[in-house]
Write an enzyme that holds these catalytic residues in place. Structure first.
Site, PDB file in Angstrom:
ATOM      1  N   ASP A   7       0.968  -0.986  -0.077  1.00  0.00           N
ATOM      2  CA  ASP A   7      -0.127  -0.092  -0.093  1.00  0.00           C
ATOM      3  C   ASP A   7       0.964   1.403  -0.076  1.00  0.00           C
ATOM      4  O   ASP A   7       2.181   1.173   0.147  1.00  0.00           O
ATOM      5  CB  ASP A   7      -0.924  -0.081   1.361  1.00  0.00           C
ATOM      6  CG  ASP A   7      -1.545   1.271   1.526  1.00  0.00           C
ATOM      7  OD1 ASP A   7      -2.376   1.491   0.533  1.00  0.00           O
ATOM      8  OD2 ASP A   7      -1.618   1.817   2.670  1.00  0.00           O
ATOM      9  N   LEU A   8       0.368   2.416  -0.197  1.00  0.00           N
ATOM     10  CA  LEU A   8       1.306   3.463  -0.251  1.00  0.00           C
ATOM     11  C   LEU A   8       1.023   4.342   0.942  1.00  0.00           C
ATOM     12  O   LEU A   8       1.939   4.617   1.697  1.00  0.00           O
ATOM     13  CB  LEU A   8       0.749   4.172  -1.725  1.00  0.00           C
ATOM     14  CG  LEU A   8       1.786   5.680  -1.655  1.00  0.00           C
ATOM     15  CD1 LEU A   8       3.150   5.419  -2.012  1.00  0.00           C
ATOM     16  CD2 LEU A   8       1.240   6.540  -2.881  1.00  0.00           C
ATOM     17  N   ASP A   9      -0.005   5.111   1.108  1.00  0.00           N
ATOM     18  CA  ASP A   9      -0.288   5.979   2.047  1.00  0.00           C
ATOM     19  C   ASP A   9      -0.248   5.402   3.379  1.00  0.00           C
ATOM     20  O   ASP A   9      -1.053   4.502   3.548  1.00  0.00           O
ATOM     21  CB  ASP A   9      -1.523   6.673   2.067  1.00  0.00           C
ATOM     22  CG  ASP A   9      -1.716   7.553   0.552  1.00  0.00           C
ATOM     23  OD1 ASP A   9      -0.747   8.436   0.327  1.00  0.00           O
ATOM     24  OD2 ASP A   9      -2.645   7.335   0.117  1.00  0.00           O
ATOM     25  N   THR A  15       1.800   9.891   4.177  1.00  0.00           N
ATOM     26  CA  THR A  15       0.968  11.012   3.443  1.00  0.00           C
ATOM     27  C   THR A  15      -0.549  10.906   4.079  1.00  0.00           C
ATOM     28  O   THR A  15      -1.400  11.718   4.039  1.00  0.00           O
ATOM     29  CB  THR A  15       0.809  10.506   1.915  1.00  0.00           C
ATOM     30  OG1 THR A  15       0.814   9.309   1.831  1.00  0.00           O
ATOM     31  CG2 THR A  15       1.743  11.410   1.296  1.00  0.00           C
ATOM     32  N   LYS A  43      -9.070   5.443   5.729  1.00  0.00           N
ATOM     33  CA  LYS A  43      -7.910   4.973   5.159  1.00  0.00           C
ATOM     34  C   LYS A  43      -8.042   4.108   4.306  1.00  0.00           C
ATOM     35  O   LYS A  43      -8.832   3.003   4.412  1.00  0.00           O
ATOM     36  CB  LYS A  43      -6.781   4.501   6.279  1.00  0.00           C
ATOM     37  CG  LYS A  43      -6.481   5.580   7.232  1.00  0.00           C
ATOM     38  CD  LYS A  43      -5.324   5.378   8.341  1.00  0.00           C
ATOM     39  CE  LYS A  43      -4.970   6.321   9.043  1.00  0.00           C
ATOM     40  NZ  LYS A  43      -4.055   6.111  10.220  1.00  0.00           N
ATOM     41  N   VAL A  45      -9.586   4.010   1.783  1.00  0.00           N
ATOM     42  CA  VAL A  45     -10.984   4.188   0.936  1.00  0.00           C
ATOM     43  C   VAL A  45     -10.735   5.242  -0.106  1.00  0.00           C
ATOM     44  O   VAL A  45     -10.061   6.508  -0.088  1.00  0.00           O
ATOM     45  CB  VAL A  45     -11.893   4.599   1.943  1.00  0.00           C
ATOM     46  CG1 VAL A  45     -13.304   5.033   1.310  1.00  0.00           C
ATOM     47  CG2 VAL A  45     -12.079   3.550   3.040  1.00  0.00           C
ATOM     48  N   ARG A  47     -11.511   8.526  -2.882  1.00  0.00           N
ATOM     49  CA  ARG A  47     -11.715   9.704  -2.707  1.00  0.00           C
ATOM     50  C   ARG A  47     -12.959   9.973  -2.541  1.00  0.00           C
ATOM     51  O   ARG A  47     -14.141  10.455  -1.703  1.00  0.00           O
ATOM     52  CB  ARG A  47     -11.454  10.570  -3.771  1.00  0.00           C
ATOM     53  CG  ARG A  47     -10.984  12.101  -3.217  1.00  0.00           C
ATOM     54  CD  ARG A  47     -10.453  13.036  -4.286  1.00  0.00           C
ATOM     55  NE  ARG A  47      -9.113  12.232  -4.885  1.00  0.00           N
ATOM     56  CZ  ARG A  47      -8.737  12.797  -6.270  1.00  0.00           C
ATOM     57  NH1 ARG A  47      -9.294  13.687  -6.931  1.00  0.00           N
ATOM     58  NH2 ARG A  47      -7.450  11.983  -6.803  1.00  0.00           N
ATOM     59  N   SER A 112      -2.470   0.703  -4.414  1.00  0.00           N
ATOM     60  CA  SER A 112      -2.802   1.976  -3.727  1.00  0.00           C
ATOM     61  C   SER A 112      -4.311   2.407  -4.268  1.00  0.00           C
ATOM     62  O   SER A 112      -4.446   2.447  -5.362  1.00  0.00           O
ATOM     63  CB  SER A 112      -1.810   2.985  -3.809  1.00  0.00           C
ATOM     64  OG  SER A 112      -2.437   4.243  -3.414  1.00  0.00           O
ATOM     65  N   ALA A 113      -4.951   2.818  -3.241  1.00  0.00           N
ATOM     66  CA  ALA A 113      -6.317   3.289  -3.939  1.00  0.00           C
ATOM     67  C   ALA A 113      -6.210   4.770  -4.250  1.00  0.00           C
ATOM     68  O   ALA A 113      -7.230   5.375  -4.886  1.00  0.00           O
ATOM     69  CB  ALA A 113      -7.206   3.745  -2.606  1.00  0.00           C
ATOM     70  N   SER A 114      -4.890   5.540  -4.258  1.00  0.00           N
ATOM     71  CA  SER A 114      -4.800   6.799  -4.476  1.00  0.00           C
ATOM     72  C   SER A 114      -4.504   7.031  -6.227  1.00  0.00           C
ATOM     73  O   SER A 114      -3.858   6.364  -6.842  1.00  0.00           O
ATOM     74  CB  SER A 114      -3.537   7.453  -3.652  1.00  0.00           C
ATOM     75  OG  SER A 114      -3.278   8.676  -4.133  1.00  0.00           O
ATOM     76  N   LYS A 143     -10.837  -0.581  -2.322  1.00  0.00           N
ATOM     77  CA  LYS A 143     -10.774  -1.274  -0.788  1.00  0.00           C
ATOM     78  C   LYS A 143     -11.906  -1.232   0.177  1.00  0.00           C
ATOM     79  O   LYS A 143     -12.324  -0.047   0.157  1.00  0.00           O
ATOM     80  CB  LYS A 143      -9.314  -1.081  -0.094  1.00  0.00           C
ATOM     81  CG  LYS A 143      -8.272  -1.146  -1.103  1.00  0.00           C
ATOM     82  CD  LYS A 143      -6.993  -0.307  -0.414  1.00  0.00           C
ATOM     83  CE  LYS A 143      -5.687  -0.559  -1.128  1.00  0.00           C
ATOM     84  NZ  LYS A 143      -4.692  -0.004  -0.492  1.00  0.00           N
ATOM     85  N   GLU A 167      -0.093  -3.236   4.649  1.00  0.00           N
ATOM     86  CA  GLU A 167      -1.139  -2.261   4.704  1.00  0.00           C
ATOM     87  C   GLU A 167      -1.143  -1.550   6.185  1.00  0.00           C
ATOM     88  O   GLU A 167      -0.987  -2.109   7.091  1.00  0.00           O
ATOM     89  CB  GLU A 167      -2.498  -3.042   4.595  1.00  0.00           C
ATOM     90  CG  GLU A 167      -3.159  -3.044   3.233  1.00  0.00           C
ATOM     91  CD  GLU A 167      -3.426  -1.646   2.854  1.00  0.00           C
ATOM     92  OE1 GLU A 167      -3.700  -0.730   3.702  1.00  0.00           O
ATOM     93  OE2 GLU A 167      -4.020  -1.444   1.637  1.00  0.00           O
ATOM     94  N   ASP A 168      -1.760  -0.307   6.187  1.00  0.00           N
ATOM     95  CA  ASP A 168      -1.920   0.300   7.247  1.00  0.00           C
ATOM     96  C   ASP A 168      -3.199   0.776   7.503  1.00  0.00           C
ATOM     97  O   ASP A 168      -3.900   1.423   8.450  1.00  0.00           O
ATOM     98  CB  ASP A 168      -1.327   1.771   7.047  1.00  0.00           C
ATOM     99  CG  ASP A 168      -1.882   2.636   6.546  1.00  0.00           C
ATOM    100  OD1 ASP A 168      -2.509   2.223   5.174  1.00  0.00           O
ATOM    101  OD2 ASP A 168      -2.227   3.772   6.798  1.00  0.00           O
TER     102      ASP A 168
END
Ligand code: B16
Ligand code: MG
Length: 215
Positions: A7-9, A15, A43, A45, A47, A112-114, A143, A167-168
């Site tokens: 995952d990224l963020d 971020t 988190k 999820v 935008r 990532s969801a971003s 997610k 994942e966070d």
């Protein structure tokens, strides 16, 4: 041997705090104070889904045009905040962990969801480590839907069961499990449920320790 999907963020870079800050501004415009507990549910999820949740929590009814405007404002605010991201902002131990994975020829993917994932990886200077990058522009389902990780496995040409996810977020751990993948949580077991292992960062849990889950 496994492939690793990050995952990224909140996993590679903090971020998550910028997302929170930007959403707080939107929530305030809806006369609503967004708590850190509620933020946990944002988190991982997307935008659009995040704004749906905030509008519901605020108990407001807004028209589609205003909804679009809030999405735009949130992203503009977020883009301004991430302008300062530099290689030193990668979370502790991330760079050496990526180097160790690469040295051990473990395929590396991003899930990532971003929709801002690629410019953030570029700012961190770590794009070249990734054999596959799946982000919010590549999926239709947010997610906890497993789509982002299943597409990651496919892009790396590995079976989902041979992928290990870092994942966070609860949504992300649930997504990994729905994809038949094991997840290591970056965070506490009091907040995040269903991971096979919990780490605080990649510095305190070096490659040697994590290799048991990978190789
Ligand atoms: P954007 P991740 C997720 O990224 C964030 O955790 C979540 O807070 C954010 O709403 C989502 O990306 C969408 O981001 O607005 O930049 O498209 O944790 O899945 O890497
Ligand atoms: Mg995250």
């Amino acid at each position: 041997m496994k492939a690793v999907l990050f995952d990224l963020d909140g996993v590679l870079v903090d971020t998550a705090k910028y997302h929170y800050q930007a959403w707080k501004t939107i929530a305030a415009a809806l006369d609503f104070e967004l708590t850190s507990e509620q933020n946990e549910h944002l988190k991982g999820v997307s935008r659009v889904d995040s704004l749906h949740k905030i509008v519901r929590w605020a108990g407001k009814d807004i028209d589609p045009q205003q909804f679009e405007q809030f999405l735009h404002e949130k992203n503009e605010n977020y883009l301004e905040l991430i302008e300062e991201v530099r290689p030193k902002d990668a979370l502790p131990g991330v760079l050496s962990f990526l180097e160790a994975l690469q040295k051990n020829q473990i395929p590396i993917g991003l899930g990532s969801a971003s929709k801002n994932a690629r410019p953030i990886l570029d700012r961190l200077g770590i794009t070249s480590f990734f054999d596959a990058i799946i982000d919010g522009n590549d999926v239709t389902n947010s997610k906890p839907n497993p789509e982002v990780f299943l597409k990651g496995a496919k892009a790396l040409s590995v079976e989902p069961t041979n992928c290990l996810v870092f994942e966070d977020s609860q949504a992300g751990i649930d997504a990994a499990r729905a994809a038949n993948m094991a997840a290591i949580a970056v965070g506490s077991s009091e907040v995040l449920k269903g991971a096979i292992h919990y780490i605080s960062d990649f510095n305190r849990h070096p490659y040697k320790e994590l290799a048991a889950f990978i190789e």
